[in-house]
Write a protein that holds these residues in place. Structure first.
Motif, mmCIF file in Angstrom:
data_model
loop_
_atom_site.group_PDB
_atom_site.id
_atom_site.type_symbol
_atom_site.label_atom_id
_atom_site.label_comp_id
_atom_site.label_asym_id
_atom_site.label_seq_id
_atom_site.Cartn_x
_atom_site.Cartn_y
_atom_site.Cartn_z
ATOM 1 N N SER A 95 0.832 -1.205 0.000
ATOM 2 C CA SER A 95 0.000 0.000 0.000
ATOM 3 C C SER A 95 0.863 1.251 0.000
ATOM 4 N N VAL B 38 -14.386 -0.996 0.778
ATOM 5 C CA VAL B 38 -13.373 -1.476 -0.168
ATOM 6 C C VAL B 38 -14.029 -2.252 -1.302
ATOM 7 N N SER C 64 -1.448 3.920 -1.559
ATOM 8 C CA SER C 64 -2.806 3.510 -1.221
ATOM 9 C C SER C 64 -2.956 3.605 0.294
ATOM 10 N N CYS D 33 -14.785 -0.114 -4.125
ATOM 11 C CA CYS D 33 -13.611 0.387 -4.843
ATOM 12 C C CYS D 33 -13.218 -0.528 -5.997
ATOM 13 N N ALA E 100 -7.496 -2.813 -3.349
ATOM 14 C CA ALA E 100 -8.938 -3.017 -3.161
ATOM 15 C C ALA E 100 -9.293 -4.497 -3.311
ATOM 16 N N THR F 97 -6.470 7.639 -2.403
ATOM 17 C CA THR F 97 -7.429 6.711 -2.984
ATOM 18 C C THR F 97 -6.887 5.289 -2.998
ATOM 19 N N MET F 98 -7.804 4.327 -2.997
ATOM 20 C CA MET F 98 -7.410 2.922 -3.046
ATOM 21 C C MET F 98 -6.784 2.588 -4.390
#
Length: 348
Positions: free
Chosen positions: A121, A142, A126, A145, A290, A284-285
């Motif tokens: 991440s 999630v 992320s 996403c 995700a 943002t993811m």
């Protein structure tokens, strides 16, 4: 889709004789890259030969092994930082025994830890939500996403959902030096288009997305002064053309506008998307993370709460059974492509 699945894995296999430079130059990283990709492929292929009772386990661990290959290929991870240790994400105590899927919550390792989810991440910019520092994150956040989940809701409140939004990549490539970059944006839910004040509803819907570097609302609508010019499509979803404003001093032309849009969107299966910022911190993811978070939760349910998981996938009694079957099927087809795109992102 089976043909696409095989072609994607053929492409990934073709990188094993000539890995991305960080893995190619280091014997240990190269060995991990090659072995982890082989395990990822075997696990994901095996997921296609079992039913939903067991496939989340194979899919998650296939993605987890692919994550080790990504770390080995990432030039930003220097020294021992490419070595991963543990999941880096866990369900909160008792969460797997929740009667509903949407409410299951997770927490992550803190930044700087070697857990797979945390390390990747950070690499992919992320968000993380460490225990004790941030609120746990519900599965439904999630879940939404993932672009394929748009029509596969876990939440019963359509107004509360924020799903990914796609932009049209061809539109801005034809623009000149004008600082306005018009791009169609979709799919918007019907409650936004049906609202009495369409501008307020659109602004509320977009409030959880990162929308560029220029002010709180870095876009204009062609319908300024009147209601938004929404275009409704089959199924109730719609789109609107958004005119993004380049920040002062940003280069114009095709390359400059592409770079600006790429600065706040994510690539996904050949397209460009706006992903929600699920933790409220403007981050943002990444699509890989995700999928990781969703498959982690589903695999933990299947592994540690098999009776509850069996109830969730029982088609004669569970409202989510077919939804879960569909997303597990899509994971097997889509995740390898996301892995391939992420390898290009970190190894280039």
């Amino acid at each position: 889709m089976a043909e696409d699945f095989d072609l994607i894995w053929q492409g990934l296999r073709a990188t094993r004789w000539d890995p991305p430079a960080p893995a190619a130059k280091d014997k240990a990283r190269r060995r991990t890259y090659v072995a982890a990709l082989e395990q990822a492929e075997q696990l994901m292929r095996a997921a296609g030969r079992v039913g939903p009772a067991s496939s989340p386990l194979l899919l998650f661990y296939g993605l987890s092994q692919a994550g080790r290959a990504i770390a080995a290929a990432a030039g930003e991870l220097t020294g021992p930082d490419w070595l991963l240790d543990g999941h880096g994400i866990k369900a909160t105590p008792g969460a797997l025994r929740s009667p509903g899927l949407a409410e299951i919550t997770t927490v992550t390792d803190a930044p700087g830890r070697k857990g797979s989810f945390a390390r990747l991440s950070e690499l992919l910019e992320s968000p993380l939500w460490p225990e004790g520092e941030r609120d746990p994150v519900r599965l439904e956040l999630v879940w939404d996403c993932i672009p394929e989940c748009r029509d596969l809701a876990l939440s019963e409140d359509p107004v509360a959902r924020r799903t990914t939004l796609q932009i049209e990549p061809e539109m801005y490539s034809r623009m000149d030096q004008n600082p306005i970059v018009p791009t169609p944006l979709w799919p918007l839910p019907d409650w936004v288009m049906d609202a009495e004040d369409g501008h307020a509803a659109l602004a509320e819907y977009l409030s959880v997305f990162v929308l560029g570097e220029r002010a709180a609302q870095p876009y204009l609508l062609a319908s300024e002064g009147g209601p938004p010019d929404f275009e409704r499509h089959v199924g109730g979803w719609g789109e609107i053309t958004v005119n993004w404003e380049l920040p002062p001093g940003a280069p114009g032309g095709e390359a400059g506008k592409l770079a600006y849009l790429e600065s706040f969107t994510r690539g996904y299966c050949g397209g460009r998307y706006l992903f929600p910022a699920i933790t409220g911190r403007g981050q943002t993811m990444h699509p890989l993370m995700a999928w990781w978070a969703v498959l982690f939760v589903l695999s933990m349910l299947a592994r540690y709460e098999p009776a509850r998981w069996g109830a969730h996938i029982a088609v004669d009694s569970s409202p989510h059974a077919v939804t879960l079957e569909r997303i597990l099927g899509r994971a097997r087809e889509v995740v390898p492509q996301v892995v391939a795109e992420t390898l290009q992102e970190v190894g280039g």
